[in-house]
Structures are given as structure tokens and as C-alpha cells.
Design an enzyme around this catalytic site. Structure first.
Site, PDB file in Angstrom:
ATOM      1  N   LYS A  49      -2.740  15.255   2.696  1.00  0.00           N
ATOM      2  CA  LYS A  49      -3.549  16.068   1.775  1.00  0.00           C
ATOM      3  C   LYS A  49      -4.882  15.375   1.485  1.00  0.00           C
ATOM      4  CE  LYS A  49       0.725  17.434  -0.557  1.00  0.00           C
ATOM      5  NZ  LYS A  49       1.583  17.047  -1.703  1.00  0.00           N
ATOM      6  N   THR A  53       3.430  12.964   2.672  1.00  0.00           N
ATOM      7  CA  THR A  53       2.607  14.133   2.976  1.00  0.00           C
ATOM      8  C   THR A  53       1.326  14.118   2.154  1.00  0.00           C
ATOM      9  OG1 THR A  53       3.960  15.371   1.385  1.00  0.00           O
ATOM     10  CG2 THR A  53       4.424  15.701   3.734  1.00  0.00           C
ATOM     11  N   LYS A  95       7.524   2.661  -3.040  1.00  0.00           N
ATOM     12  CA  LYS A  95       6.153   3.152  -2.893  1.00  0.00           C
ATOM     13  C   LYS A  95       5.130   2.139  -3.426  1.00  0.00           C
ATOM     14  CE  LYS A  95       7.407   8.105  -3.103  1.00  0.00           C
ATOM     15  NZ  LYS A  95       6.684   8.739  -1.980  1.00  0.00           N
ATOM     16  N   LYS A 120       2.064   9.996  -6.743  1.00  0.00           N
ATOM     17  CA  LYS A 120       3.307  10.288  -6.039  1.00  0.00           C
ATOM     18  C   LYS A 120       4.437   9.883  -6.973  1.00  0.00           C
ATOM     19  CE  LYS A 120       1.775   7.553  -2.698  1.00  0.00           C
ATOM     20  NZ  LYS A 120       2.025   7.935  -1.321  1.00  0.00           N
ATOM     21  N   ARG A 121       5.693  10.227  -6.635  1.00  0.00           N
ATOM     22  CA  ARG A 121       6.790   9.763  -7.458  1.00  0.00           C
ATOM     23  C   ARG A 121       6.709   8.246  -7.630  1.00  0.00           C
ATOM     24  NH1 ARG A 121      10.839  13.532  -9.099  1.00  0.00           N
ATOM     25  NH2 ARG A 121      11.867  11.659  -9.886  1.00  0.00           N
ATOM     26  N   HIS A 164      15.465  12.577   6.131  1.00  0.00           N
ATOM     27  CA  HIS A 164      14.289  12.226   5.340  1.00  0.00           C
ATOM     28  C   HIS A 164      14.238  10.772   4.895  1.00  0.00           C
ATOM     29  CE1 HIS A 164      12.269  16.124   4.702  1.00  0.00           C
ATOM     30  NE2 HIS A 164      13.469  16.626   4.893  1.00  0.00           N
TER      31      HIS A 164
HETATM   32  C1  LIG Z   1       2.525  16.173  -1.829  1.00  0.00           C
HETATM   33  C2  LIG Z   1       3.182  15.926  -3.102  1.00  0.00           C
HETATM   34  C3  LIG Z   1       4.098  14.884  -3.212  1.00  0.00           C
HETATM   35  C4  LIG Z   1       4.416  13.938  -2.074  1.00  0.00           C
HETATM   36  O1  LIG Z   1       3.567  12.818  -2.163  1.00  0.00           O
HETATM   37  P1  LIG Z   1       3.831  11.508  -1.282  1.00  0.00           P
HETATM   38  O2  LIG Z   1       2.667  10.650  -1.609  1.00  0.00           O
HETATM   39  O3  LIG Z   1       3.820  11.950   0.142  1.00  0.00           O
HETATM   40  O4  LIG Z   1       5.120  10.954  -1.714  1.00  0.00           O
HETATM   41  C5  LIG Z   1       4.694  14.672  -4.447  1.00  0.00           C
HETATM   42  N1  LIG Z   1       4.403  15.443  -5.503  1.00  0.00           N
HETATM   43  C6  LIG Z   1       3.508  16.439  -5.435  1.00  0.00           C
HETATM   44  C7  LIG Z   1       3.223  17.251  -6.652  1.00  0.00           C
HETATM   45  C8  LIG Z   1       2.875  16.726  -4.232  1.00  0.00           C
HETATM   46  O5  LIG Z   1       2.008  17.724  -4.166  1.00  0.00           O
END
Ligand SMILES: *Cc1c(COP(=O)(O)O)cnc(C)c1O
Length: 908
Positions: free
Chosen positions: A756, A752, A641, A635-636, A433
Site C-alpha cells: 500500500k 500487505t 513486527k 500495523k498490528r 499465512h
Molecule cells: C493493510 C492493513 C493491515 C496489514 O498491515 P501489515 O503491515 O501488512 O501487517 C493491517 N491493518 C489494516 C487496517 C490494514 O489496512
């Protein structure tokens, strides 16, 4: 017929998946989905004691609204012991969930019976994290109700979606489904993308009818809840089990002892580490199974997610007891439970704590013993194990399972070392990952050997045979051996490189997006490619489940799509490439209008949430939602990022607007140049990640200044949404016009949330990183806003920052100067200096200065298209959804099944 051997559990027949055919009682009359010869085989032998049970067997699924309501009321009165006069939304949630769970449990039993009878290859997905979110709505979406009751016209059988039926029933009982759903707390047993991926995968494995189980840990505390106090992140514990958990089944009869510490007996004949060895353990705890039924969309197969909880053994330390230290002895036992007390809240970062290693071994050991117990019921020889069992390692966290299987085979099953190793490597596959050094797991041999002395020996032996093979193949390359060794030497202490161990112990290694899978071959695993050849390394680009992320999160869009595709039963969710039919409608003005309306409604839904979180005060201008660009980065929080890059651009925009106003421009002129926009942030920082927490504070401080600037009014807003989790994501994501996926090229393995957003008709501004590359290929480069340096240039740019004077773009200089002047922290002018310093003094490792100008230029392009060519924008939005089918996690699971697991679906 002999009873099953080697079962460490009691009552297998009732609560575990059933016995092999010749041991199964006459339950088959009530089972559907079996072949006639299977039914015969199952019926052949009926243990006498089971006969009476099966003759009385009455349990049936509810099949219509009446029956559901009956179940609901039963659960309120008996299971919950609540009076019907006193049934609130929470009780309604629990009763609904248990009624649904009853149906799932019945199907779960049938499914596991079928798998036992057919004995297909089974897949085990090992993940320390499952970021599940809420279960009720998802279960309702997946479930079909086959109503076979007779109506006035005689017998009929109709299939309806459980969500519609339950919604109506709850209405009749005086409840609203939306409110009932809201009662559930998120199962936040994960940090971010990696944990959510595991959740999407188990959904898709069930949907694709793959005989698969997930194995994880049942943390008492999931990811912490985030409060924002004075702009700072404050963590509070997430005791998600406060009101119980209607979805879990506690399996007190499925328990395995797990051992730690101790020593290896090397007396007398036990001299070779390669021969069966005796590990005399120290501490022992029990792993107790908790099961979560995992339904798939429109299939009656129900898979299982098994999570382990640590409990004290009933063994007692008599020495302590006799010495009168009763209190202490009990306390020590209690400490067993701390193993599964809490999820480690780091994303893409490893800390190397002993308790974490303990968690890992506890989980791997219990899972493997469970897998082996199940395998042994088939009475197959060991050599067939890899034909019947595939184990997928979600990152290196479960790599101990490789060592544990080798230990079981050699020490307990007395297989020859090499015979055992062939079985092990044919069984495991590993998903990488990350290529970031700080995220790669390494364990000092001292700590490791203290906790797991026998496993350390086995790792040394694995490494010894591996290095021999390497030396044989490359006899002249002396450096290679130290580079490729599972044991890293040269630091203060030798360390075990878990990623290397995972590669050596697996038959396939995959990355999670094309760019990432190429990168692992040229960076961290390049020596392994040289040794094994490239075919061991493969790619499976991540995906997301469209049931949760489209139908669940965006019911209006689902409705529009199903109407447009003339697919009232929403079968498109099983075959997402069907969405390409929407391509024809991208220019259709009528369709664009409907599409636009869905987005508007979702933006209003998010504006409502933001208002609620802001104590009932609107931040977003309701009059202008329609011409406000919703620009979202959730995101985190992580430097790689680059939320800091985003907030710099907010400051840049603000300063430029202020300059225009100071120079006498009218608001209309300002708006012409900088159209309306709200920048929305959300995400948690690891509690110990200083810089990430400072970035959160900066976002909030910038928001305070901008949002309260009356000159700017509602032209620009900066919002931080606290406590970003799956349920929040389900509201936030469908509302985006634009989302930000702007990691430094080469750092985000896949991402991911980018998928979405695209699946919900949001456009992306992003770097050429992770799955953004494939998203561009699928939806077309005209429909995504890419910018920034490419990953192949990152090394050189970093080098330049280190050894040359690299100029910072003037516009960024102004932004940084404004921060340094304390304009966002008047009470503590130096507060954000560390953020400025990372760029100006510490080599700008994440290359914000290198990407700043192209980022700003691309934002200008975004503004122009959104505000001047709205139909063009809507067209891009439609095309995004039309061509996002590739990113369904069903496609991922098909790829894993064919290229890694060699497994086929078992028809429902
Ligand atoms: C999909 C998702 C992530 C991953 O987000 P990235 O932008 O791909 O890092 C993190 N937290 C939650 C709650 C998610 O649904």
C-alpha cells in the site's frame, strides 16, 4: 418439470440466485448481457404464477443525477421515514447508500441469473475475517453510470463515474460527499493483514469477473475500538451495527440448522466409522444469511459476500418448559446468538477456545450446505463437483469444511469413503499465512470430540488412510509417521494439527510471498514435500486493490496519474503494469514538482488528522511539513513486527541529539546530523498480549518526553495514532515519506501494507522478509532501504543468544539503560523492564540487538537522501509507483484462477 430438490429454503426464485434455465420465468426481456440462445432457453418455460409479476416488473437502475436524487429522496421519506426538513448527514449517508445498493442489487440479480444459466465453475473464498472498511466510497468508485437519457441533440449514451455524479447531486441537495462518507462506520470484521487480504480479494474477484462468493461470519462486534488513556491501550466494544447497516440484505429465507455436541449412534449396523453414520446432535442453532453485494471496477457483474449470523431455532425444549423452567429455557436459546457475537481479536496467535471452534464449525457447516444446495440445482452427479466448485481456505480457520464435506458425502449422501475423499481433496485448496508456532492452530481431541464427535472420527480415519500411504512410501522411516501425523501425540493431551489436516485435505497449498512459500516447504511442511513432492506447494504473492488503496485513498495521485497517462477514465486501475509509463518521467523536473505537491497535500491531510486527534493541538510543525520526514509504522502491534526496535531507534536519536546539545552544538548542527522527522506509530494489540501492550505504552511515554522537550523543539516528534483501522489507513498511508516493515527475517509471511505504501509513493525501510523481497525486485534495489540479518541466519543467531554470551551493541545498551533508569516512567521506574529483559535476559528472540546497528546506519542513509537529495528521493518515489503494478490483487486473482482454481472469467 420437477421442482428443484433438496432446497431447504423457501422462495428461492425471488431472493436466492435463480433456478436453472428451464425454471426461469420471462425476466429476460429486461436482462442484458445474455446470449440469444440463453434468452430462448430461459423464456421456454414460464411458471404461470410468475407471469403477472414479470409483466409488471418495473425496477430500474438510476441512470442520471435526476433519477439518483429521486431515489435518494424516496429513501429518506419512506425507508428512513425521515422528514426532508430533518435530513442530517447520517440520513444522507443512509439514503445515498441505499440508492447505490438498489443499483447493485439489480445487477446482482442479473449476475446471479447469468451464472445460473451459464453454469460456470464457482469459487468460494472462506475467510473468518473480512476487514472491509467503508463501503460507500468504494461502491461509488467502482460504479459507472450509463446515462442513456436524451438531450437536446437527441439520444445519447454517456458513461460517467458514479462518484462524480453523486458528489454533484449531493451538493445540489445541500450535502458534501466527503462529510456523507464520514458517517459510515468501518466494517472491522478482521484483525489485520489476513482479513484485509480477503477484502481485497473479493474486490478483485468481482473486477476480474470471476464467479465467486465470499463466506464469512457477521460478527455483531468487530475488532474492538482502541482508546489510548494515559498511554495505555483500552479496548471498547465495536458495536458497528448501532445505526443499522445499509449494505446488508438479511435473507431470512436462507437458513440452515447447525448441530453441536451429542454422540454418534454406534448401535446395530452402525459399527464402522467409514460407513454412513448417524450423528445424534445435542444443541442446534440456526445460521441465517446476510448478503453484501460486492461490486467490481467497471463491470456490471456483482458478486456476493455471504455472512452468517447465529439465531436460536424455533424448536423448544418441552422438558424444560413442562418443568416450569420457562425463563431458563429462553435464556439458553438466546445463547445461540453468542456464537457470532464477536470477532476474536488475536492476530497471528491461537488461543484454542471452545467458542472459537464453535464459530468455525457453525460457519463451515452453513457455508457448505449452501454451496451444495446451489450445486444440486444443476442436477450434476457428485463426481463433477470439483469441476464446478473450488473452495479456498484462508488459513486453517475453515479447515473443518474439509471434514464437513467428507461427512456430508459419506453420512448423508452415502458415497463410498474413498470416492468421497477424492472429491473433497480435488475441491479444496489452502493458503498458509504463517510459520510461527504460536499461530498454528491445534485442538485438543477432548474438547474437539465433545463438540464434534462425528468429525473427530472422520479426522482419525482421514489420518489413518494418510499414514498408511506414508508408511507404504517410506516403510523404514518410523519417526516420519509421528512427525507427519495429523494427530500430535506426546503432550499432555493429543492435539489435532489443523495445518496438517488442511494440507492433506487440499490439492494445492500456497504461501503468500516467495520467501514464505519457500520457508513453508523447508520448515513446517517439509515432510509433506517429501511425501507429496514439491508440486503440491506453490506461491501466490499477495496483492492489494488499487481502487481502494490508490484511487480511493489518494485521489490527487490518481488524478495526476490519469492525466499523465492520458487515461481520463482511469482504466489503468484495471491494468496496473501500465504505470511503467511513469518510468520515463522519473527525472522530469516539472513532473517531480507535481508529484511532490501531491505528497505535500497528503502530509498536510495527515497533520490535520493528528491535530484533530490531539484535541486540536498541533504536534507537527506546520512551518516545516515540507522538510519533515514522515516515518510511519502502522500495523498490528506484535513483537515479531518489532515496533520496539523502531522505538529504540527513536530513543537513540533523541539521546544522540541531547548529547550534541549538551556538548554545545547549535540547533542547526543538530539538524544537520539529525534532520527533522516525525515517527508515527499506529496499531492495535491483542487485549491479552501483555508485551505488545507494554510496547504501546512505551511508544506513548517516549512521545511524552520527546514531544515536550523544548531543547529538541520540532526536530523530532513521536506520535501514536489511536484506533488504526482501514479508514485511518486511507489517510495515513498516502502521507508517508518512509514506512517501516522491519519484522525479524522469516516471520512476516508477506505483509500487505508494504505494498500500500509503495503504491502511494512512499519509500520503505525494511528487512529482507515477506513481500519486501519481491518489492525490491519490482521497483529496484536502489529504491528501497533494506537492512538486517537474513532469514537463513535467524536460527543460528537465536542459538547464540541461548548458549553464548552475545554482546549488545553499545548504542542499544545506552538506549536500554535509559529505559531501565526510568526516564520514560519516572513514577514507575521498572515499568518497561520486561521489554528490556526480553533482550538482555531472555535470548532476544526477535533479534533486535542483532539488527540494531544496521538499522541505525540505514536510517542515516535515509536521512541523507531525504534531506540532501530531495530530487533523488522524489525520483525513487515515482519509480516505486511506476513499478508497483505487480502488487495489484487483480494479478493475485489471475494467478489463483489459473494455477489453483482452474476457472475462467464470465464476461460481463
Ligand atoms: C493493510 C492493513 C493491515 C496489514 O498491515 P501489515 O503491515 O501488512 O501487517 C493491517 N491493518 C489494516 C487496517 C490494514 O489496512
Amino acid at each position: 418439470m420437477a421442482p428443484p430438490t433438496n432446497s431447504s429454503t423457501t422462495n428461492d426464485m425471488i431472493t436466492e440466485e435463480p433456478q436453472s434455465p428451464h425454471q426461469i420465468p420471462r425476466l429476460t426481456r429486461r436482462l442484458t448481457g445474455f446470449l440469444p440462445q440463453e434468452i430462448k432457453a430461459i423464456d421456454a418455460t414460464i411458471p404461470l404464477k410468475s407471469r403477472a409479476l414479470w409483466n409488471k416488473h418495473q425496477v430500474k437502475k438510476f441512470e442520471n443525477a435526476d433519477q439518483f436524487e429521486g431515489r435518494f429522496i424516496d429513501h429518506v421519506e419512506t425507508t428512513l421515514a425521515r422528514s426532508l426538513y430533518n435530513c442530517d448527514d447520517l440520513a444522507a449517508y443512509e439514503a445515498t447508500s441505499m440508492a447505490i445498493r438498489d443499483n447493485l442489487t439489480i445487477d446482482w440479480n442479473k449476475t446471479q441469473q447469468k451464472f445460473t444459466t451459464r453454469d460456470p465453475k464457482r469459487i468460494y473464498y472462506l475467510s473468518l475475517e473480512f476487514l472491509m472498511g467503508r463501503a460507500l466510497d468504494n461502491a461509488l468508485i467502482n460504479m459507472q453510470i450509463d446515462d442513456t437519457t436524451t438531450d437536446v441533440n437527441g439520444s445519447k449514451a454517456t458513461s460517467t463515474n458514479a462518484r462524480d455524479m453523486v458528489s454533484k447531486s449531493l451538493n445540489d441537495l445541500g450535502f458534501k460527499l466527503e462529510d456523507v462518507i464520514e458517517q459510515e462506520s468501518d466494517a472491522g470484521l478482521g484483525n489485520g493483514g489476513l482479513g484485509r487480504l480477503a477484502a481485497c480479494f473479493i474486490d478483485s474477484m468481482a473486477t476480474e469477473n470471476i464467479p465467486a462468493w465470499g463466506y464469512g461470519l457477521r460478527y455483531e462486534y468487530g475488532i474492538f475500538s482502541q482508546k489510548i488513556i494515559d498511554g495505555y491501550q483500552v479496548e471498547t466494544p465495536d458495536y458497528w451495527l448501532n445505526f443499522g447497516n445499509a449494505w446488508e440484505i438479511e435473507r431470512n429465507e436462507v437458513q440452515f440448522p447447525v448441530t453441536f455436541y451429542g454422540y454418534v449412534d454406534r448401535s446395530e449396523k452402525n459399527t464402522s466409522t467409514l460407513a454412513p453414520s448417524q450423528w445424534i446432535g445435542g444443541e442446534r442453532v440456526l445460521a441465517c444469511a446476510y448478503d453484501f453485494p460486492v461490486s467490481g471496477y467497471k463491470t456490471s457483474n456483482v458478486n456476493n459476500l455471504r455472512m452468517w449470523k447465529a439465531k436460536p431455532t424455533t424448536e423448544f425444549d418441552f422438558a424444560k418448559f413442562n418443568s416450569g423452567d420457562y425463563q431458563n429455557s429462553v435464556e439458553q436459546q438466546q445463547r445461540a446468538e453468542s456464537i457470532t457475537a464477536c470477532l476474536y481479536p488475536n492476530d497471528n496467535f491461537e488461543q484454542g477456545k471452545e467458542l472459537r471452534l464453535k464459530q468455525q464449525y457453525f460457519w463451515c457447516s452453513a457455508s457448505l450446505h449452501d454451496i451444495i444446495r446451489r450445486y444440486k440445482k444443476t442436477k450434476r452427479p457428485w463426481r463433477e463437483f470439483p469441476d464446478q466448485v473450488a473452495i479456498q481456505l484462508n488459513d486453517t480457520h475453515p479447515t473443518l469444511a474439509v471434514v464437513e464435506l467428507q461427512r456430508i458425502l459419506v453420512d448423508l449422501e452415502k458415497l463410498d469413503w474413498h470416492e468421497a475423499w477424492d472429491i473433497v481433496t480435488a475441491t479444496f485448496a489452502y493458503t498458509n499465512h504463517t510459520v510461527m508456532q504460536e499461530a498454528l492452530e491445534k485442538w485438543p481431541v477432548g474438547l474437539f470430540g465433545h463438540l464434534l464427535p462425528r468429525h473427530l472420527e472422520i479426522i482419525y480415519d482421514i489420518n489413518w488412510f494418510f499414514l498408511q500411504d506414508v508408511a507404504k512410501k517410506f516403510p523404514k522411516d518410523v519417526d516420519l509417521l509421528s512427525r507427519i501425523s495429523i494427530i500430535e501425540e506426546g503432550g499432555q493431551e493429543r492435539q489435532i494439527r489443523m495445518a496438517y489436516l488442511a494440507v492433506v485435505g487440499s490439492h494445492k497449498v500456497n504461501g503468500v510471498a516467495e520467501l514464505h512459500s519457500e520457508l513453508i516447504k523447508t520448515t513446517i511442511f517439509s515432510d509433506f514435500v517429501k511425501f507429496y513432492g514439491p508440486s503440491k506447494f506453490t506461491n501466490v504473492t499477495n496483492g492489494i486493490t488499487p481502487r481502494r488503496w490508490l484511487k480511493g485513498a489518494n485521489p490527487e495521485l490518481d488524478k495526476l496519474i490519469s492525466e499523465t497517462l492520458k487515461d481520463p477514465e482511469c482504466n489503468y486501475l484495471l491494468d496496473m503494469p501500465k504505470l511503467t509509463k511513469l518510468n520515463e518521467l522519473a527525472d522530469d523536473k516539472e513532473f517531480q514538482k507535481k508529484w511532490y505537491k501531491v505528497k505535500m497535500d497528503n502530509k498536510i491531510r495527515l497533520a490535520d488528522l493528528i491535530k484533530k486527534l490531539n484535541g486540536g493541538v498541533d504536534i507537527i510543525d506546520r512551518e516545516h511539513i515540507d522538510d519533515t520526514l514522515f516515518d510511519i509504522q502502522v500495523k498490528r502491534i506484535h513483537e515479531y513486527k518489532r515496533q520496539q526496535l523502531n522505538v529504540f531507534s527513536c530513543i537513540y536519536r533523541y539521546l544522540a541529539m541531547k548529547t550534541m546539545i549538551a556538548n554545545g552544538a547549535s540547533l542547526a548542527e543538530v539538524e544537520e546530523k539529525f534532520p527533522r522527522k516525525v515517527s508515527i506509530f499506529g496499531g492495535k494489540s491483542a487485549p491479552g498480549y501483555y508485551m505488545a501492550k507494554l510496547i504501546i505504552k512505551l511508544i506513548n511515554s517516549v512521545g511524552d518526553v520527546i514531544n515536550n522537550d523544548v531543547e529538541i523543539g520540532s526536530l523530532l516528534k513521536v506520535v501514536f495514532i489511536p484506533e488504526y483501522n482501514v479508514s485511518k489507513a486511507e489517510i495515513i498511508i498516502p502521507a508517508s515519506d518512509l514506512s517501516e516493515h522491519i519484522s525479524t527475517a522469516g516471520t512476516e509471511a508477506s505483509g500487505t501494507s508494504n505494498m500500500k505504501f509503495v503504491m502511494n509513493g512512499g519509500l520503505i525501510i525494511g528487512t529482507v522478509d515477506g513481500a519486501n523481497v519481491e518489492i525490491t525486485r519490482e521497483i529496484g534495489e536502489d529504491n528501497i532501504f533494506l537492512f538486517g540479518n537474513l532469514s537463513e541466519n535467524v536460527e543460528e543467531l537465536r542459538y547464540n543468544h541461548q548458549y553464548q554470551d552475545t554482546p549488545i551493541p553499545e548504542d542499544l545498551e545506552k538506549v536500554l539503560a535509559h529505559i531501565e533508569a526510568g526516564n520514560f516512567s519516572p513514577e514507575n521506574p521498572n515499568e518497561f523492564q520486561p521489554i528490556v529483559d526480553t533482550i538482555k535476559s531472555h535470548g532476544d528472540y526477535y533479534l533486535c540487538s542483532d539488527d540494531f546497528e544496521s538499522y541505525i546506519a540505514t536510517q542515516e542513509l535515509v536521512d541523507q537522501v531525504f534531506h540532501k537529495q530531495r530530487e533523488e528521493w522524489t525520483k525513487k518515489s515515482i519509480l516505486s509507483v511506476a513499478n508497483c503494478g505487480f502488487f495489484s490483487s487483480d494479478r493475485c486473482i489471475q494467478e489463483y484462477s489459473e494455477t489453483i482454481w482452474n476457472v475462467e472469467p464470465v464476461k460481463k
